[in-house]
Design a protein around this motif. Structure first.
Motif, PDB file in Angstrom:
ATOM      1  N   GLN A  50       0.618  -1.531   0.308  1.00  0.00           N
ATOM      2  CA  GLN A  50       0.267   0.385   0.162  1.00  0.00           C
ATOM      3  C   GLN A  50       0.838   1.561   0.198  1.00  0.00           C
ATOM      4  O   GLN A  50       0.632   2.703  -0.359  1.00  0.00           O
ATOM      5  CB  GLN A  50      -0.810   0.575   1.386  1.00  0.00           C
ATOM      6  CG  GLN A  50      -1.984  -1.052   0.825  1.00  0.00           C
ATOM      7  CD  GLN A  50      -1.333  -2.952   1.672  1.00  0.00           C
ATOM      8  OE1 GLN A  50      -0.177  -2.535   1.989  1.00  0.00           O
ATOM      9  NE2 GLN A  50      -2.941  -3.520   1.883  1.00  0.00           N
ATOM     10  N   ASP A  54       0.684   3.974  -3.165  1.00  0.00           N
ATOM     11  CA  ASP A  54       0.560   5.691  -2.138  1.00  0.00           C
ATOM     12  C   ASP A  54       1.138   6.214  -2.910  1.00  0.00           C
ATOM     13  O   ASP A  54       1.668   7.583  -3.099  1.00  0.00           O
ATOM     14  CB  ASP A  54       0.379   5.915  -0.540  1.00  0.00           C
ATOM     15  CG  ASP A  54      -0.017   4.995  -0.045  1.00  0.00           C
ATOM     16  OD1 ASP A  54      -1.027   4.805  -0.405  1.00  0.00           O
ATOM     17  OD2 ASP A  54       0.031   4.759   1.033  1.00  0.00           O
ATOM     18  N   SER A  58       1.312   9.616  -5.661  1.00  0.00           N
ATOM     19  CA  SER A  58       1.551  11.078  -5.131  1.00  0.00           C
ATOM     20  C   SER A  58       3.198  11.646  -6.084  1.00  0.00           C
ATOM     21  O   SER A  58       2.502  12.888  -5.730  1.00  0.00           O
ATOM     22  CB  SER A  58       1.952  11.018  -3.540  1.00  0.00           C
ATOM     23  OG  SER A  58       3.450  10.057  -3.404  1.00  0.00           O
ATOM     24  N   ARG A  83      -7.796   1.409  -6.635  1.00  0.00           N
ATOM     25  CA  ARG A  83      -7.704   2.483  -6.481  1.00  0.00           C
ATOM     26  C   ARG A  83      -7.977   3.216  -7.662  1.00  0.00           C
ATOM     27  O   ARG A  83      -8.748   4.439  -7.877  1.00  0.00           O
ATOM     28  CB  ARG A  83      -6.535   3.147  -5.707  1.00  0.00           C
ATOM     29  CG  ARG A  83      -6.000   2.599  -4.693  1.00  0.00           C
ATOM     30  CD  ARG A  83      -4.961   3.158  -3.830  1.00  0.00           C
ATOM     31  NE  ARG A  83      -4.792   2.561  -2.849  1.00  0.00           N
ATOM     32  CZ  ARG A  83      -3.210   3.170  -1.804  1.00  0.00           C
ATOM     33  NH1 ARG A  83      -3.133   4.176  -2.556  1.00  0.00           N
ATOM     34  NH2 ARG A  83      -2.901   1.781  -1.236  1.00  0.00           N
TER      35      ARG A  83
END
Length: 348
Positions: A50, A54, A58, A83
């Motif tokens: 995860q 991320d 980002s 996601r």
């Protein structure tokens, strides 16, 4: 060297233009390339997959080059898909590639994986590399064993402190480094890349090369980072540079004293220091994670480090006092390396 690594095309010094090199740039597609050692497929930190996902989101990375990624490539792609971010995954036993661009085909090469990408009709061939970690010759000037397997030279020391102190003879250091086979792997890559370039492709290679750069162990750093006076043209990066591949970080930040770009060993507040360092009584910091590119169609516009500002120095956590360009310092980090993010414009 039986193969010529020096003639891979004639686009200036490798054809990759650093920021500010041109007064005008044709209409281009932005490519954001992230190179990251996942540290055992993200398994060393809770929620490691995860955290990598991320980071991809980002940084807005469009191409991700993963090393130590036995299971991480497909797992991160699945997490990103969950996601709502679709990436094409190209896994291999140790390295991986994620790309938002279509993958025409791919190949699992020794110590790296390769993917041919189609970007608005233009060919970009990318390679994710993770080279041999043993015969780690940069340990020798720091007074530690290079992890040579028996019955090789210095094998009796394994990774431990050398009883006779640092080895500063460049010939001995180069001898151990050559035994790693890393430079031969890069020569094999250069032969493959030469064919890609001849076919009209631009080329990017990135990852953990487990070897410093010839641009970093210079007279300017001879008394820094426990180099102990050693100035050395490390062979793997020397071959890349002679072949015209441009080191993204060093092309924009050429001074290795003010902007060393150190990527290992990175601090990680979730892990005990003993798990982050190999030479606990030395300053073993080095830049071993890279992004290189070759091709007249690639214009480098920005590059920086992704990860904690902290490093491990003599077995302790220390904030980097350098002038390095840290693009992002996430609150939680999933690796023992820092990552590199390079932004290119793929032009006509």
């Amino acid at each position: 060297m039986t193969r010529s690594d020096d003639d891979l095309g004639s686009a200036g010094a490798g054809g990759v233009l650093a920021a500010g090199s041109v007064t005008s740039v044709p209409a281009a597609r932005e490519i954001r390339v992230l190179a990251l050692n996942t540290w055992h497929s993200g398994s060393k930190i809770s929620n490691g997959i995860q955290l990598i996902a991320d980071l991809v989101i980002s940084t807005q990375a469009s191409i991700v080059l993963l090393s130590e990624a036995t299971e991480a490539t497909t797992a991160v792609a699945a997490e990103l898909a969950r996601r709502g971010r679709e990436f094409n995954a190209v896994p291999s036993p140790d390295t991986g590639i994620l790309s938002v661009f279509p993958v025409q085909d791919s190949a699992d090469l020794q110590w790296m994986v390769k993917a041919r990408l189609n970007i608005d009709g233009k060919r970009l061939t990318v390679y994710s590399a993770h080279l041999e970690y043993r015969w780690y010759a940069s340990n020798l000037p720091r007074g530690y064993g290079p992890g040579t397997p028996a019955p090789g030279e210095f094998a009796e020391h394994e990774w431990n402190k050398l009883s006779d102190g640092p080895v500063t003879d460049p010939a001995a250091i180069q001898r151990i480094n050559a035994a790693s086979g890393r430079s031969e792997v890069i020569s094999g890559f250069l032969a493959d890349a030469k064919a890609e370039i001849a076919d009209g492709a631009s080329v990017i290679i990135g990852g953990d090369l487990n070897e410093p750069s010839l641009l970093d162990w210079t007279p300017a750093t001879a008394n820094l980072f426990d180099h102990n006076g050693v100035v050395l043209a490390w062979e793997t990066t020397r071959r890349l540079h002679r072949a015209g591949f441009i080191d993204a970080y060093r092309s924009i930040y050429p001074d290795p004293a003010t902007h060393p770009g150190l990527t290992w060993p990175s601090d990680n507040v979730d892990v005990d220091v003993s798990e982050l360092a190999w030479a606990p009584e030395a300053d073993e910091r080095d830049r071993v994670d890279y992004i290189f590119a070759h091709g007249a169609a690639l214009c480098l516009s920005a590059v920086g480090i992704i990860g904690p500002r902290g490093s491990i120095v003599r077995g302790t956590r220390q904030q980097e006092p350098t002038r390095d360009n840290f693009l992002a310092t996430p609150a939680r980090w999933g690796s023992d390396h820092k990552g590199i993010l390079a932004t290119y414009q793929l032009t006509d």
